[in-house]
Every structure is written in C-alpha cells, then in structure tokens.
Design a protein around this motif. Sequence first.
Motif, PDB file in Angstrom:
ATOM      1  N   GLN A  75      45.437  39.963  35.755  1.00 48.14           N
ATOM      2  CA  GLN A  75      44.522  40.741  34.710  1.00 48.14           C
ATOM      3  C   GLN A  75      45.203  42.395  34.246  1.00 48.14           C
ATOM      4  O   GLN A  75      45.252  42.699  32.999  1.00 48.14           O
ATOM      5  CB  GLN A  75      43.763  40.764  34.202  1.00 48.14           C
ATOM      6  CG  GLN A  75      42.829  39.540  34.102  1.00 48.14           C
ATOM      7  CD  GLN A  75      41.231  39.234  32.603  1.00 48.14           C
ATOM      8  OE1 GLN A  75      41.702  40.054  31.937  1.00 48.14           O
ATOM      9  NE2 GLN A  75      40.503  38.383  33.681  1.00 48.14           N
ATOM     10  N   ASP A 124      33.883  45.987  38.241  1.00 49.73           N
ATOM     11  CA  ASP A 124      34.877  45.067  36.744  1.00 49.73           C
ATOM     12  C   ASP A 124      33.818  43.992  36.576  1.00 49.73           C
ATOM     13  O   ASP A 124      32.672  43.300  37.053  1.00 49.73           O
ATOM     14  CB  ASP A 124      35.919  44.380  37.071  1.00 49.73           C
ATOM     15  CG  ASP A 124      36.179  44.171  36.222  1.00 49.73           C
ATOM     16  OD1 ASP A 124      36.320  42.483  35.786  1.00 49.73           O
ATOM     17  OD2 ASP A 124      38.049  44.333  35.623  1.00 49.73           O
ATOM     18  N   SER A 125      33.640  43.516  34.946  1.00 48.20           N
ATOM     19  CA  SER A 125      32.210  43.227  34.364  1.00 48.20           C
ATOM     20  C   SER A 125      32.253  41.415  35.290  1.00 48.20           C
ATOM     21  O   SER A 125      31.543  40.555  35.504  1.00 48.20           O
ATOM     22  CB  SER A 125      32.195  43.014  33.378  1.00 48.20           C
ATOM     23  OG  SER A 125      31.472  44.543  32.893  1.00 48.20           O
ATOM     24  N   GLN A 126      34.146  40.791  35.614  1.00 46.40           N
ATOM     25  CA  GLN A 126      33.167  39.433  36.118  1.00 46.40           C
ATOM     26  C   GLN A 126      33.577  39.300  37.384  1.00 46.40           C
ATOM     27  O   GLN A 126      33.107  38.527  37.508  1.00 46.40           O
ATOM     28  CB  GLN A 126      35.112  39.177  36.035  1.00 46.40           C
ATOM     29  CG  GLN A 126      35.930  40.414  36.902  1.00 46.40           C
ATOM     30  CD  GLN A 126      37.895  39.546  36.299  1.00 46.40           C
ATOM     31  OE1 GLN A 126      38.102  38.322  36.900  1.00 46.40           O
ATOM     32  NE2 GLN A 126      38.427  40.718  36.095  1.00 46.40           N
ATOM     33  N   SER A 145      32.620  48.286  31.800  1.00 46.44           N
ATOM     34  CA  SER A 145      32.374  47.395  30.228  1.00 46.44           C
ATOM     35  C   SER A 145      30.820  48.187  30.158  1.00 46.44           C
ATOM     36  O   SER A 145      31.247  48.568  28.946  1.00 46.44           O
ATOM     37  CB  SER A 145      32.719  45.698  29.920  1.00 46.44           C
ATOM     38  OG  SER A 145      32.110  45.630  29.433  1.00 46.44           O
ATOM     39  N   GLU A 187      42.278  33.273  33.183  1.00 45.85           N
ATOM     40  CA  GLU A 187      40.886  33.586  33.745  1.00 45.85           C
ATOM     41  C   GLU A 187      40.939  34.387  32.517  1.00 45.85           C
ATOM     42  O   GLU A 187      40.378  35.783  33.405  1.00 45.85           O
ATOM     43  CB  GLU A 187      40.643  33.589  35.030  1.00 45.85           C
ATOM     44  CG  GLU A 187      41.187  32.153  36.131  1.00 45.85           C
ATOM     45  CD  GLU A 187      39.566  31.285  35.465  1.00 45.85           C
ATOM     46  OE1 GLU A 187      38.804  31.386  35.628  1.00 45.85           O
ATOM     47  OE2 GLU A 187      40.311  29.968  34.987  1.00 45.85           O
ATOM     48  N   ASP A 188      41.284  34.884  31.812  1.00 42.03           N
ATOM     49  CA  ASP A 188      40.884  36.239  30.907  1.00 42.03           C
ATOM     50  C   ASP A 188      39.461  36.216  30.327  1.00 42.03           C
ATOM     51  O   ASP A 188      38.648  35.323  30.442  1.00 42.03           O
ATOM     52  CB  ASP A 188      41.995  35.934  29.353  1.00 42.03           C
ATOM     53  CG  ASP A 188      41.720  36.721  28.811  1.00 42.03           C
ATOM     54  OD1 ASP A 188      43.008  37.745  29.346  1.00 42.03           O
ATOM     55  OD2 ASP A 188      41.068  37.064  27.684  1.00 42.03           O
ATOM     56  N   ILE A 189      38.792  37.120  29.980  1.00 34.96           N
ATOM     57  CA  ILE A 189      37.707  37.327  30.668  1.00 34.96           C
ATOM     58  C   ILE A 189      37.077  37.247  29.039  1.00 34.96           C
ATOM     59  O   ILE A 189      36.354  36.804  28.783  1.00 34.96           O
ATOM     60  CB  ILE A 189      37.539  39.488  30.963  1.00 34.96           C
ATOM     61  CG1 ILE A 189      35.894  39.121  31.560  1.00 34.96           C
ATOM     62  CG2 ILE A 189      37.487  39.432  30.153  1.00 34.96           C
ATOM     63  CD1 ILE A 189      35.043  40.478  32.064  1.00 34.96           C
ATOM     64  N   LYS A 193      37.063  33.089  30.226  1.00 31.96           N
ATOM     65  CA  LYS A 193      35.586  33.410  31.599  1.00 31.96           C
ATOM     66  C   LYS A 193      34.147  33.919  30.225  1.00 31.96           C
ATOM     67  O   LYS A 193      33.330  32.775  30.955  1.00 31.96           O
ATOM     68  CB  LYS A 193      35.521  34.941  32.378  1.00 31.96           C
ATOM     69  CG  LYS A 193      37.282  34.096  33.420  1.00 31.96           C
ATOM     70  CD  LYS A 193      37.002  36.010  34.427  1.00 31.96           C
ATOM     71  CE  LYS A 193      37.625  35.177  35.460  1.00 31.96           C
ATOM     72  NZ  LYS A 193      37.441  36.105  36.335  1.00 31.96           N
ATOM     73  N   CYS A 229      35.270  43.808  22.977  1.00 33.28           N
ATOM     74  CA  CYS A 229      35.646  43.778  24.214  1.00 33.28           C
ATOM     75  C   CYS A 229      35.283  45.559  24.281  1.00 33.28           C
ATOM     76  O   CYS A 229      34.568  46.128  23.249  1.00 33.28           O
ATOM     77  CB  CYS A 229      37.213  43.763  24.439  1.00 33.28           C
ATOM     78  SG  CYS A 229      37.897  45.345  23.049  1.00 33.28           S
ATOM     79  N   TYR A 256      31.762  43.083  26.116  1.00 33.78           N
ATOM     80  CA  TYR A 256      31.684  42.156  27.473  1.00 33.78           C
ATOM     81  C   TYR A 256      30.993  42.403  28.562  1.00 33.78           C
ATOM     82  O   TYR A 256      30.013  41.702  28.998  1.00 33.78           O
ATOM     83  CB  TYR A 256      33.480  42.395  28.178  1.00 33.78           C
ATOM     84  CG  TYR A 256      34.528  41.756  26.444  1.00 33.78           C
ATOM     85  CD1 TYR A 256      34.497  40.540  25.482  1.00 33.78           C
ATOM     86  CD2 TYR A 256      35.840  41.630  26.841  1.00 33.78           C
ATOM     87  CE1 TYR A 256      35.023  40.214  25.196  1.00 33.78           C
ATOM     88  CE2 TYR A 256      36.847  41.092  26.769  1.00 33.78           C
ATOM     89  CZ  TYR A 256      35.966  40.260  25.148  1.00 33.78           C
ATOM     90  OH  TYR A 256      37.211  39.748  24.313  1.00 33.78           O
ATOM     91  N   ILE A 260      27.494  39.768  29.840  1.00 36.67           N
ATOM     92  CA  ILE A 260      28.057  39.287  31.430  1.00 36.67           C
ATOM     93  C   ILE A 260      26.605  39.534  32.168  1.00 36.67           C
ATOM     94  O   ILE A 260      26.002  38.688  32.619  1.00 36.67           O
ATOM     95  CB  ILE A 260      29.044  39.180  32.249  1.00 36.67           C
ATOM     96  CG1 ILE A 260      30.461  38.682  30.823  1.00 36.67           C
ATOM     97  CG2 ILE A 260      29.739  38.921  33.848  1.00 36.67           C
ATOM     98  CD1 ILE A 260      32.186  39.530  31.665  1.00 36.67           C
TER      99      ILE A 260
END
Length: 273
Positions: A75, A124-126, A145, A187-189, A193, A229, A256, A260
């Motif tokens: 990403q 990063d949130s992921q 985010s 695997e786009d958030i 995700k 987002c 987002y 998460i």
Amino acid sequence: TDLYTQEEKEKLAHLIQRNTKEEVCLISAKTGEGIRNLKELLARSIPEGYGNRMITGDLVDTGDLVLLVMPQDIQAPKGRLILPQVQTLRELLDKKCLVMSVTTDQYLSALENLAVPPKLIITDSQVFSYVYENKPKESMLTSFSVLFAAYKGDLLYYIEGAKAIDTLNENSHVLIAECCTHAPLKEDIGRVKIPRMLKKRFGEKLDVSLVSGTDFPDDLTKYDLIIQCGACMFNRKYVMYRIDKARNQYVPMTNYGITIAHLTGILEHVALP
C-alpha cells in the motif's frame, strides 16, 4: 448603546476601559453602528496561530522522543511515503521533536537500541495490536489514522460511533467510505482488512459496501454504521460535511483507526490528541 444617552454611553465606556484596561467598542443593535469596528477589534485580538490545527495536538512538545512505525508494504508508494506519514513527520520536526522511523520488522530492535522509551509511538493502524502488545509501559500509543480522525474530522463523534460496532449482526449494513481512488490492492485496509475483521466477528452475511472519491450517498439511512478513512486527500471542511450528513440522519460514523483499535480492544489505551 441603544439604551443610553450619548453622555451615558461615554461615561460607561470610560468606566469599562479604566477598570479593564481594554479597548471599548460601542455598537448599536438597531442601526449596526460600530459592528465594523467590533469585527476589526476581534480580528486584531486573535492570537497568532489561532485556528492552525495540529496533527499531534498537545501529545508531544520540543525535545520529546517519538517513534514512528511505518510498514512499507504494497500500500506504500514505491520510493515514497504516504501523505499522513509525511505530514506527521514534518510537524514533529517543526515541533523540534526527536524522531525515529522504523518498519514493523525493526520495531523491537529500535526499542532495544533506545536509551529511553519514546514519549509517543505512532503506528500504522493495521499493526496496532502488535505495536501495543510490545510497547514500553511508559510510552503513549496512537496511530496516523487516529491522529487524522481528530485533525480532519470529529474525534469524539468517531469514538461514539465506534460503539455501534458492538450492536452489529450478520444482517447489518456497513458502508466503507474512502476519500482517495486507487486500484484495489492485496490486503487493502479498507477493502479487505476491515471487512474481514467485521465478518469474522459478525458472520460472512454481513453486508459491507464501499464508496471512494467524492461518491457519498445522499441517503445513509439504510446503513447501520459508516467507517470513514483518514481523509488525508480531502480538507476538513469536506469531511465535516460527511459527518454532519451522517449525524443529521442519525447514522453512527467512525474511522479506520478507531475501528481497528475498538475491534482489537485497545481503544481505551490509545492516546488521543
């Protein structure tokens, strides 16, 4: 001034100015006389920098050590950083913070090599959960985010909206609202995700729709939750337009990073600007 004679107005103005040491502005509600002077006085009284929103708010100050955890995956544009990372990094440098940036796989090594724990970790949130599980107790944690939720939107409204996640079921309808337009990525958030996390909890029948760019439905009432987002590509005025639209139709809205953090159970431990 409409309630007083000229002599009374002058005496009152003199009394107020003498006691407050402030400039006095006389205005008339009937004729509007003095309104222009009032506006000019207010404009001159605005503190320097007023209204300049800051991404990190009051979380850090000069000399604070900040660790940025930034996965450079599919990403991330090749050879470049994504906009929220760039803007946050620049603000931290302007604040004269000490900044260290690492990819996720170097996170633990970075902590081991620091003489003192960082004041703040921005991730990063992921990878929120992983960073939280391994962070020093003294360090505050937030995500890009979450910071942009406050910078571009209404953070408290987003946090309140996240509570609606717990009321979802397999028959619920969720809208994912992206601001930028890009080709779907592995695997786009927003496209992969978050929907996967929601369906894992509430079942595969959960309906998750997606809009991107300026496509945002006029009628939001069919949705049980909107997940916005970080909106790094849009200004705050437009994001607040979306928020007001959802609020006026009584549809909960979050973003987002807040989503998460809520789904992984760490929202209450996240530092908010």
